[in-house]
Design a protein around this motif. Structure first.
Motif, PDB file in Angstrom:
ATOM      1  N   ASN A  58       0.821  -1.223   0.000  1.00  0.00           N
ATOM      2  CA  ASN A  58       0.000   0.000   0.000  1.00  0.00           C
ATOM      3  C   ASN A  58       0.853   1.271   0.000  1.00  0.00           C
ATOM      4  O   ASN A  58       0.571   2.227   0.724  1.00  0.00           O
TER       5      ASN A  58
ATOM      6  N   ALA B 150      -3.875   2.545  -1.026  1.00  0.00           N
ATOM      7  CA  ALA B 150      -4.262   1.178  -0.683  1.00  0.00           C
ATOM      8  C   ALA B 150      -4.720   0.427  -1.925  1.00  0.00           C
ATOM      9  O   ALA B 150      -5.356   0.988  -2.819  1.00  0.00           O
TER      10      ALA B 150
ATOM     11  N   GLY C 246       4.845  -1.288   4.066  1.00  0.00           N
ATOM     12  CA  GLY C 246       3.514  -1.528   4.622  1.00  0.00           C
ATOM     13  C   GLY C 246       3.538  -2.262   5.943  1.00  0.00           C
ATOM     14  O   GLY C 246       2.575  -2.960   6.275  1.00  0.00           O
TER      15      GLY C 246
ATOM     16  N   VAL D  46      -1.516   2.094   5.540  1.00  0.00           N
ATOM     17  CA  VAL D  46      -1.835   0.967   6.412  1.00  0.00           C
ATOM     18  C   VAL D  46      -1.973   1.487   7.839  1.00  0.00           C
ATOM     19  O   VAL D  46      -1.419   2.541   8.182  1.00  0.00           O
TER      20      VAL D  46
END
Length: 325
Positions: A19, A23, A51, A98
């Motif tokens: 991500n 995302a 991430g 994230v």
């Protein structure tokens, strides 16, 4: 490369699967790896940093059913992931969309290196990695040389890892590793491209002399050479007007030869004998298939000649002699 670990001309960088900036779904991540496999890509690179482990988990899940002897997998050491307490927020300050469930702890000690590899294997769900890179030891050079590298040497001798590398977006410290250690490979990000040839000063010639392979990442310089336009990024920041104009000049000259700028950017590094491959981050299957097509797009020698004669590349820079395939 000095060991049995080997990658092809094009490898998949899995930071976007963690991500990076935006995302993506688990399904899109799996489809990206599937597309890479279908295109013949057999080199895959990840890191705990990407991430907060999400990239490793997604890449491991996508590769787990593939024949293990048919691909080369690399990850990195230098940042351990440790759980956060209290409110988490998100990790966008570090570039990843994230939840900030963990924090990164710099650690280039021998114990930290071994712990990092063990934890990466758990996230990947695999029993070994082929290449382990020392990841961005810019402020930890001494510790990386005195403790992390010797531990990786022991792990290489044990067979726990296949090859040792250093991965950075600068040239001075990698050049020192090439000179003073027995590393196998350098992952050089953003420092050997159509817009930045600083890797040519010392690192690439030294790697060629020592028989150390160089894998070039960041050939689009974080986006500008993929799509030069106002607001495009160069080295992960908005490109200056001067750099943008140079990228637009590169595109105009490439288009005059019916060559996409992306193709020239991907193929340029292969002009140097030390470069064995390029590493490209992709977040969609379409980006992967486009990269594979650009790598094989025919490029006439006249384009490279005009780039040098027109001052868009140094006159002495080595250029590919391939005509595409």
């Amino acid at each position: 490369m000095r060991t049995t670990a080997a990658v092809g001309e094009l490898s998949l960088g899995a930071a976007p699967l963690g991500n990076l900036f935006h995302a993506i779904s688990d399904e899109d991540a799996a489809a990206t790896v599937d597309a890479a496999w279908s295109c013949g890509i057999r080199g895959f690179d990840t890191a705990p940093h990407y991430g907060l482990g999400l990239s490793e988990r997604r890449l491991g899940a996508a590769l787990r059913t593939r024949p293990r002897d048919q691909y080369t997998l690399s990850t990195k050491v230098g940042r351990l992931l440790r759980p956060r307490t209290g409110p988490h927020g998100d990790d966008r300050a570090n570039g990843f969309a994230v939840p900030a469930t963990h924090e990164r702890v710099w650690d280039f000690t021998a114990h930290g290196v071994r712990t990092s590899v063990e934890e990466s294997l758990t996230r990947l769900g695999l029993d070994r990695v082929d290449i382990v890179y020392l990841h961005d030891p810019d402020r930890h050079e001494r510790q990386a040389l005195d403790f992390a590298y010797p531990e990786l040497e022991r792990m290489r001798a044990e067979g726990t890892v296949g090859a040792i590398g250093v991965g950075m977006n600068q040239t001075e410290i990698p050049a020192r590793f090439v000179r003073d250690t027995d590393i196998d490979v350098v992952l050089l990000a953003g420092r050997y491209s159509l817009l930045d040839q600083s890797g040519l000063t010392a690192l690439l010639p030294q790697a060629a002399r020592r028989g150390v392979s160089v894998l070039v990442g960041g050939v689009f310089n974080s986006g500008l050479l993929a799509d030069p336009r106002p607001g495009a990024t160069f080295d992960y920041a908005p490109a200056s007007l001067c750099v943008l104009e140079r990228a637009l000049d590169l595109r105009r000259l490439c288009e005059s030869h019916e060559v996409p700028l992306r193709a020239a950017a991907l193929q340029f590094p292969f002009g140097h004998q030390a470069v064995t491959g390029v590493l490209l981050g992709a977040r969609t299957a379409a980006e992967v298939t486009d990269a594979a097509a650009m790598l094989s797009h025919p490029i006439p020698s006249e384009l490279w000649d005009e780039l040098r004669s027109g001052g868009l590349l140094p006159r002495t820079v080595p250029v590919p002699d391939r005509q595409g395939s």
